[in-house]
Scaffold this active site. Structure first.
Site, PDB file in Angstrom:
ATOM      1  N   TYR A 100      85.733  67.524  41.193  1.00 14.54           N
ATOM      2  CA  TYR A 100      85.674  66.695  42.407  1.00 14.54           C
ATOM      3  C   TYR A 100      85.958  65.227  42.048  1.00 14.54           C
ATOM      4  O   TYR A 100      86.821  64.585  42.639  1.00 14.54           O
ATOM      5  CB  TYR A 100      84.299  66.821  43.076  1.00 14.54           C
ATOM      6  CG  TYR A 100      84.082  65.788  44.151  1.00 14.54           C
ATOM      7  CD1 TYR A 100      84.772  65.864  45.364  1.00 14.54           C
ATOM      8  CD2 TYR A 100      83.224  64.699  43.948  1.00 14.54           C
ATOM      9  CE1 TYR A 100      84.609  64.895  46.339  1.00 14.54           C
ATOM     10  CE2 TYR A 100      83.054  63.735  44.916  1.00 14.54           C
ATOM     11  CZ  TYR A 100      83.741  63.828  46.110  1.00 14.54           C
ATOM     12  OH  TYR A 100      83.579  62.863  47.070  1.00 14.54           O
ATOM     13  N   SER A 114      84.723  57.924  45.445  1.00  8.07           N
ATOM     14  CA  SER A 114      83.361  58.372  45.150  1.00  8.07           C
ATOM     15  C   SER A 114      82.866  57.798  43.838  1.00  8.07           C
ATOM     16  O   SER A 114      83.657  57.575  42.904  1.00  8.07           O
ATOM     17  CB  SER A 114      83.375  59.900  45.045  1.00  8.07           C
ATOM     18  OG  SER A 114      82.167  60.357  44.486  1.00  8.07           O
ATOM     19  N   LYS A 165      89.281  62.466  42.928  1.00  8.76           N
ATOM     20  CA  LYS A 165      89.177  61.114  43.506  1.00  8.76           C
ATOM     21  C   LYS A 165      89.790  60.081  42.561  1.00  8.76           C
ATOM     22  O   LYS A 165      90.479  59.153  42.990  1.00  8.76           O
ATOM     23  CB  LYS A 165      87.710  60.791  43.810  1.00  8.76           C
ATOM     24  CG  LYS A 165      87.094  61.657  44.914  1.00  8.76           C
ATOM     25  CD  LYS A 165      87.747  61.390  46.262  1.00  8.76           C
ATOM     26  CE  LYS A 165      87.224  62.268  47.375  1.00  8.76           C
ATOM     27  NZ  LYS A 165      87.861  62.024  48.675  1.00  8.76           N
TER      28      LYS A 165
END
Ligand code: UDP
Length: 324
Positions: free
Chosen positions: A142, A118, A146
């Site tokens: 988040y 991402s 990643k």
């Protein structure tokens, strides 16, 4: 000649389902592992195992039985503000479960991996459009999950354990132009879907989270990419690995940014519906501007976007939304 078998985790979710359809159309044999948490529904492509990635023994069983040549790993928790509120859920689902998947692959001898990364790994980038070489500096859990997996993949690749492509998605939106698949989250948080649902009067108004960002109109700027163009990037990434290409990290975006206000204006234009908009506080974890430098994917994979227009993205998403 039948093409190889590919395992897709999260193949019933939004992006995974578009990739499962594209690969099936191209002649690949598709096997899906999905706990069905995102949508509750199976898709009409691939052989589906309704398993959670935390069940390592079950995953090993599927890998041994199906012997896929490559794994494409989409299954993850993906909502930035939720990751801020419940970090442990994100470290479990996105880091711990990916480690289990990678260990299972190692046990069975599968050495090709396409990873859904991402743009959130960049945090607030110094350079815009942001190149892949920019430092990883995520500003929310988040993005950190990643970035952690990317680091792990780099180590595995350097140790000769696997070859991988990490695709760093910018803002994925839109739906299958054939109208068969689309975003189907139980509780959508993404801007375009929420705006369309507001146009449908499912919500009384759309909130704009923050109008005091250092951008031209004060709202956040994002690089919106059509889900089918992203699916095509996955196909090219897979073909690259299948022809013994070495590990890569690639941005997936168009290199063009739109502000939240511009998106809202375009949604009103495409749907031809006016709706109430309320300007509220900033949402935690949002970087002001994220735009991809996409030279690398265009050069190395010869990726050429087909649906590079915010209006087309919104039109396809609207066609899909109107089915419900
Ligand atoms: N956003 C907004 N209202 C909404 C949903 C999102 O103003 O109802 C903003 C959000 O703060 C961000 C941008 O729209 O600046 C894109 O958010 P989205 O959740 O679609 O994707 P993200 O960039 O977080 O992956």
């Amino acid at each position: 000649m039948t093409k190889p078998k590919i395992l897709i985790t999260g193949g019933c979710g939004y992006i995974g389902s578009h990739v499962a359809k594209l690969l099936t159309k191209k002649g690949y044999q598709v096997v899906i592992i999905d706990n069905l948490s995102a949508t509750g529904k199976k898709i009409p492509y691939g052989k589906i195992y309704p398993i959670d990635l935390s069940e390592e023994k079950e995953i090993i069983k599927v890998l041994k039985e199906e012997k896929p040549e490559a794994v494409m790993h989409f299954a993850a928790s993906i909502v930035v503000p939720e990751s801020v509120a419940y970090p442990l859920k994100y470290y479990r689902n996105n880091v711990e479960n990916t480690l289990k998947l990678l260990s299972a692959m190692e046990k069975v001898g599968i050495r090709k991996f396409v990873f859904s990364s991402s743009a959130a790994v960049y945090g607030i980038p110094d350079t815009v459009p942001v190149p892949e070489e920019a430092p990883l500096n995520p500003i929310n859990p988040y993005g950190r999950t990643k970035a952690m997996i990317e680091e792990i993949l780099k180590d595995l690749s350097e140790a000769g354990s696997l070859d991988y492509i990490a695709l760093r998605y910018f803002n994925v939106a839109g739906a299958d132009p054939e109208g068969e698949l689309g975003p189907a989250y139980n509780q959508p948080t993404h801007l375009i879907i929420r705006a369309l649902k507001t146009a449908k009067r499912e919500y009384p108004y759309l909130e704009i989270y923050g109008t005091d960002y250092p951008t031209s109109d004060g709202t956040c700027i994002r690089d919106y990419i059509h889900v089918m163009d992203l699916a095509k990037a996955h196909l090219l990434a897979l073909e690259y690995l299948m022809s013994n290409g070495k590990s890569l990290v690639l941005n997936c975006g168009y290199g063009i940014g739109f502000s939240v206000k511009e998106v809202v204006k375009t949604v009103k234009k495409v749907t031809n519906i006016d709706f109430k908009v309320v300007e509220t506080e900033r949402r935690p974890g949002d970087p002001p501007v994220l735009i991809a430098d996409n030279k690398k994917i265009k050069t190395i994979l010869s990726w050429e976007p087909e649906f590079q227009s915010l209006e087309t993205i919104i039109k396809h998403a609207w066609d899909w939304e109107q089915k419900f």
